[in-house]
Scaffold this motif. Structure first.
Motif, PDB file in Angstrom:
ATOM      1  N   GLY A 142      36.368  40.936  52.448  1.00  0.00           N
ATOM      2  CA  GLY A 142      37.164  39.777  52.075  1.00  0.00           C
ATOM      3  C   GLY A 142      36.666  39.107  50.803  1.00  0.00           C
ATOM      4  N   GLU A 143      37.341  38.029  50.450  1.00  0.00           N
ATOM      5  CA  GLU A 143      37.022  37.334  49.204  1.00  0.00           C
ATOM      6  C   GLU A 143      36.948  35.832  49.452  1.00  0.00           C
ATOM      7  N   ILE A 144      35.954  35.207  48.860  1.00  0.00           N
ATOM      8  CA  ILE A 144      35.838  33.743  48.874  1.00  0.00           C
ATOM      9  C   ILE A 144      35.781  33.292  47.423  1.00  0.00           C
ATOM     10  N   LEU A 145      36.757  32.515  47.016  1.00  0.00           N
ATOM     11  CA  LEU A 145      36.821  32.034  45.632  1.00  0.00           C
ATOM     12  C   LEU A 145      36.664  30.521  45.633  1.00  0.00           C
ATOM     13  N   ILE A 146      35.665  30.048  44.950  1.00  0.00           N
ATOM     14  CA  ILE A 146      35.415  28.608  44.879  1.00  0.00           C
ATOM     15  C   ILE A 146      35.495  28.192  43.415  1.00  0.00           C
ATOM     16  N   ALA A 164      33.029  34.426  44.689  1.00  0.00           N
ATOM     17  CA  ALA A 164      33.064  33.997  43.287  1.00  0.00           C
ATOM     18  C   ALA A 164      32.996  32.487  43.241  1.00  0.00           C
ATOM     19  N   ILE A 165      32.132  31.989  42.411  1.00  0.00           N
ATOM     20  CA  ILE A 165      31.936  30.545  42.290  1.00  0.00           C
ATOM     21  C   ILE A 165      32.193  30.159  40.832  1.00  0.00           C
ATOM     22  N   GLY A 166      33.156  29.297  40.640  1.00  0.00           N
ATOM     23  CA  GLY A 166      33.537  28.938  39.275  1.00  0.00           C
ATOM     24  C   GLY A 166      32.519  28.047  38.584  1.00  0.00           C
ATOM     25  N   ARG A 225      34.186  44.446  34.729  1.00  0.00           N
ATOM     26  CA  ARG A 225      35.489  44.131  34.129  1.00  0.00           C
ATOM     27  C   ARG A 225      36.569  44.079  35.208  1.00  0.00           C
ATOM     28  N   LEU A 226      36.501  45.020  36.159  1.00  0.00           N
ATOM     29  CA  LEU A 226      37.498  45.057  37.225  1.00  0.00           C
ATOM     30  C   LEU A 226      37.450  43.754  38.024  1.00  0.00           C
ATOM     31  N   TYR A 227      36.235  43.314  38.336  1.00  0.00           N
ATOM     32  CA  TYR A 227      36.083  42.088  39.110  1.00  0.00           C
ATOM     33  C   TYR A 227      36.546  40.868  38.317  1.00  0.00           C
ATOM     34  N   LEU A 228      36.129  40.795  37.083  1.00  0.00           N
ATOM     35  CA  LEU A 228      36.448  39.606  36.301  1.00  0.00           C
ATOM     36  C   LEU A 228      37.940  39.528  35.975  1.00  0.00           C
ATOM     37  N   LEU A 229      38.554  40.664  35.717  1.00  0.00           N
ATOM     38  CA  LEU A 229      40.001  40.661  35.492  1.00  0.00           C
ATOM     39  C   LEU A 229      40.730  40.258  36.767  1.00  0.00           C
ATOM     40  N   HIS A 230      40.217  40.707  37.894  1.00  0.00           N
ATOM     41  CA  HIS A 230      40.789  40.338  39.190  1.00  0.00           C
ATOM     42  C   HIS A 230      40.701  38.818  39.375  1.00  0.00           C
ATOM     43  N   LEU A 231      39.542  38.258  39.088  1.00  0.00           N
ATOM     44  CA  LEU A 231      39.358  36.806  39.248  1.00  0.00           C
ATOM     45  C   LEU A 231      40.220  36.028  38.266  1.00  0.00           C
ATOM     46  N   LYS A 232      40.352  36.555  37.087  1.00  0.00           N
ATOM     47  CA  LYS A 232      41.210  35.898  36.082  1.00  0.00           C
ATOM     48  C   LYS A 232      42.659  35.868  36.566  1.00  0.00           C
ATOM     49  N   ARG A 233      43.104  36.976  37.113  1.00  0.00           N
ATOM     50  CA  ARG A 233      44.473  37.021  37.638  1.00  0.00           C
ATOM     51  C   ARG A 233      44.661  35.998  38.765  1.00  0.00           C
ATOM     52  N   GLY A 235      43.336  33.138  38.843  1.00  0.00           N
ATOM     53  CA  GLY A 235      43.309  31.780  38.310  1.00  0.00           C
ATOM     54  C   GLY A 235      41.937  31.209  38.060  1.00  0.00           C
ATOM     55  N   MET A 236      40.894  32.004  38.155  1.00  0.00           N
ATOM     56  CA  MET A 236      39.567  31.475  37.866  1.00  0.00           C
ATOM     57  C   MET A 236      39.322  31.477  36.356  1.00  0.00           C
ATOM     58  N   SER A 237      38.387  30.626  35.928  1.00  0.00           N
ATOM     59  CA  SER A 237      38.173  30.431  34.490  1.00  0.00           C
ATOM     60  C   SER A 237      37.267  31.512  33.912  1.00  0.00           C
ATOM     61  N   VAL A 238      37.803  32.681  33.807  1.00  0.00           N
ATOM     62  CA  VAL A 238      37.061  33.812  33.244  1.00  0.00           C
ATOM     63  C   VAL A 238      37.458  33.967  31.790  1.00  0.00           C
ATOM     64  N   GLY A 239      36.476  33.977  30.928  1.00  0.00           N
ATOM     65  CA  GLY A 239      36.756  34.093  29.503  1.00  0.00           C
ATOM     66  C   GLY A 239      36.573  35.507  28.986  1.00  0.00           C
ATOM     67  N   GLU A 240      37.036  35.704  27.778  1.00  0.00           N
ATOM     68  CA  GLU A 240      36.936  37.033  27.153  1.00  0.00           C
ATOM     69  C   GLU A 240      35.473  37.456  27.007  1.00  0.00           C
ATOM     70  N   ALA A 241      34.609  36.499  26.703  1.00  0.00           N
ATOM     71  CA  ALA A 241      33.185  36.834  26.535  1.00  0.00           C
ATOM     72  C   ALA A 241      32.578  37.315  27.844  1.00  0.00           C
ATOM     73  N   HIS A 242      33.040  36.748  28.955  1.00  0.00           N
ATOM     74  CA  HIS A 242      32.549  37.212  30.257  1.00  0.00           C
ATOM     75  C   HIS A 242      32.945  38.667  30.483  1.00  0.00           C
ATOM     76  N   ILE A 243      34.176  38.981  30.120  1.00  0.00           N
ATOM     77  CA  ILE A 243      34.690  40.341  30.378  1.00  0.00           C
ATOM     78  C   ILE A 243      33.997  41.358  29.469  1.00  0.00           C
TER      79      ILE A 243
END
Lengths: 267, 296
Positions: A142-146, A164-166, A225-233, A235-243
């Motif tokens: 499962g997933e927990i997004l904060i 994932a913790i923002g 990248r897969l995880y961060l793109l998933h989190l970005k989709r 609605g989490m604040s993932v930036g290009e530099a993170h990816i």
């Protein structure tokens, strides 16, 4: 179905009946009669909640529910939206479906989670996705997004899944981790990954690491990248530099198998 | 029936039931994604000699790939689901994993699946790491440029192979131009590949041979040099060259559409006659009538 919380209890309520499986097919009167644990008493749900409508895939719970525990207990499908704060043990034993909390959540978010997704738009307390005391295993999927911050021991002994913790994470993030992924877009607290066996802890900020973690290399971990793109989709604040990275990779904990990893963005 | 100046023969292409898969290869640049895709689809022209047929479906922009990098979509076909799994394992392992910066993802949702990453992971010698995200399992295999990420399982679905067009032209240059135009048009159809070199085959075959043990031999009926003395010939007197295009697709509709647009493009670029290869309807599971394509 809407459950409007109409007065604040003096002591916390255990509301494990607020879950799709238990409300599906029931009338407003039947839902109102379901039992809640209120201190040492059993009281009908209607004593604290005004019920309207029938369950058709979503339960909307309104009000300050910071003293209402175990919402979404054992849920395997459907959706719960908490328009306010949620109390401890949110989504305990959840295996599917989705819980969205528009406010903050208390301690012990989703112990024994094995599937589904919990999204908290505010902050969460300590022990997010953590193993109960005495248990060797935390969440198994499962997933927990904060979107906000989380307290200490997030992902304690997690076996699988994604947390994932923002914002920032407290001390001992990923302590005793067996596997899975803990991504912190803010800062990690002290002693992250202590005694971790496997799994990934990621942070976008420098972190104080235990001496039992060894530097491996600076690289662009493709899987991230897969995880961060998933989190970005989501609605989490993932930036290009993170990816794009790169990240510094540390292996540990050397007092265990040394197969865990901590990735720190090195932009 | 005539299309432009070409006669479209009232016959059918005999196609076969195959099994197919779609592989998404990504890399740090389109050049490296294509390098891996070319390697993976090399020596994959015909199941007769290559055990599978594979080709590049299309290039993918970063926005369409799982990891947000440039990619290439590859289709691979074989005669059984089991064989598709084996070929994927060989080719992803030898051609994609070996290419710098690549990753490899399943591009097909299907009821049947083949373990690819789930077997390739052993190359990691115990250092491999599994990741499970959003219902899909990935393997991180440590390699010398970092990690090779490959999806655990790839979808395999029943497909159609062996759709074909035979293009007869007055000479080699005109026939080749007509075939190239047909290939360019057919490559716009999603879900199909043309497995021969740049989509065109000159050595069309018939089943069997005068020599024992050969499963196939030259299609003498379409060899212009044999027109004067072959037992039977399909080469019209005006024709000096014949080229074939073979089509494999994830479904029959894709193969039919590719053949339809191919006929139109070849006819518009100088083909004299367009026909198709078949075995009298005795071997293949599908019969694709050329006239029915044009009538649709």
């Amino acid at each position: 179905m809407k459950l409007a919380f109409h007065h604040r209890p003096e002591v916390p309520i255990e509301a494990e009946v607020i879950t799709p499986e238990k409300l599906a097919g029931l009338s407003e009167a039947e839902v109102s009669a379901l039992p809640l644990q209120y201190g040492n008493e059993r009281v009908p749900l209607g004593e604290f909640f005004r019920v309207s409508g029938r369950y058709e895939g979503e339960i909307l719970v309104e009000g300050d529910l910071s003293r209402v525990k175990m919402i979404g207990s054992g849920m395997s499908a459907g959706r719960i939206v908490v328009d306010g704060d949620a109390g401890m043990h949110l989504g305990v034993g959840m295996s599917g479906g989705e819980i969205v909390v528009k406010g903050n959540a208390g301690d012990w978010v989703a112990p024994d989670l094995s599937g589904g997704r919990i999204t908290i738009h505010g902050n969460a307390g300590h022990l997010v996705g953590s193993a109960y005391r005495g248990s060797a295993m935390g969440i198994r999927g499962g997933e927990i997004l904060i979107h906000g911050n989380a307290g200490n021991e997030a992902g304690n002994a997690m076996r699988r899944g994604l947390i994932a913790i923002g914002g920032d994470c407290g001390d001992f993030g990923g302590v005793n981790m067996c596997a899975g992924t803990l991504i912190v877009l803010g800062r990690l607290g002290a002693r992250c990954g202590a005694s971790m066996k496997r799994g990934s802890i990621v942070s976008m900020q420098p972190a104080p690491l235990l001496p039992t973690f060894g530097y491996a290399c600076r690289y662009e971990p493709l899987y991230l990248r897969l995880y961060l793109l998933h989190l970005k989709r989501l609605g989490m604040s993932v930036g290009e530099a993170h990816i794009e990275g790169p990240y510094r990779r540390y292996s540990g904990d050397a007092i265990e198998t040394n197969r865990g990893e901590i990735l720190l963005l090195d932009a | 029936m005539r299309v432009e100046n070409a006669e479209v023969v009232d016959t059918f292409a005999e196609a076969f039931a195959m099994w197919g898969s779609r592989v998404i290869i990504t890399a740090v640049s389109p050049v490296w994604a294509m390098a891996a895709a070319r390697a993976m689809t090399g020596f994959a022209t015909s199941v007769i000699g290559c055990k599978c047929e594979a080709g590049i479906e299309r290039e993918l922009p970063s926005a369409e790939t799982p990891d947000g990098r440039p990619g290439v979509s590859v289709l691979l076909f074989s005669m059984s689901a089991d064989s598709v799994g084996k070929r994927l394992l060989e080719r992803v392992g030898q051609c994609v994993m070996t290419a710098p910066t690549t990753a490899c993802f399943n591009g097909l949702t299907a009821e049947q699946e083949a373990a690819v990453g789930g077997k390739l992971r052993y190359f990691g010698d115990g250092y491999q790491i599994a990741k499970f995200l959003d219902g899909r399992r990935y393997w991180r295999i440590p390699v010398m440029d970092g990690e090779f990420v490959v999806e655990d399982r790839f979808g395999v679905k029943s497909s159609v192979g062996g759709g074909n067009l035979l293009i007869l032209g007055p000479d080699l240059p005109v026939t080749l131009a007509a075939a190239e135009a047909a290939v360019a048009a057919m490559r716009q159809v999603p879900g199909v590949i043309l497995p021969f070199p740049d989509g065109i085959v000159r050595s069309g075959s018939k089943p069997g041979s005068k020599y024992k043990g050969l499963p196939a031999s030259t299609n003498d009926a379409y060899c212009p040099t044999l027109r004067a003395f072959a037992p039977s010939t399909e080469v019209i007197p005006e024709a000096g060259c014949v080229l074939e295009i073979v089509i494999d697709g994830l479904d029959l509709e894709g193969v039919r559409e590719a053949m339809r647009v191919g006929i139109g493009a070849a006819a518009a670029h100088g083909a004299l006659r367009i026909t198709a290869g078949n075995y009298g309807g005795h071997l293949g599971q599908y019969q694709i009538g050329l006239h029915s394509l044009l009538a649709a």
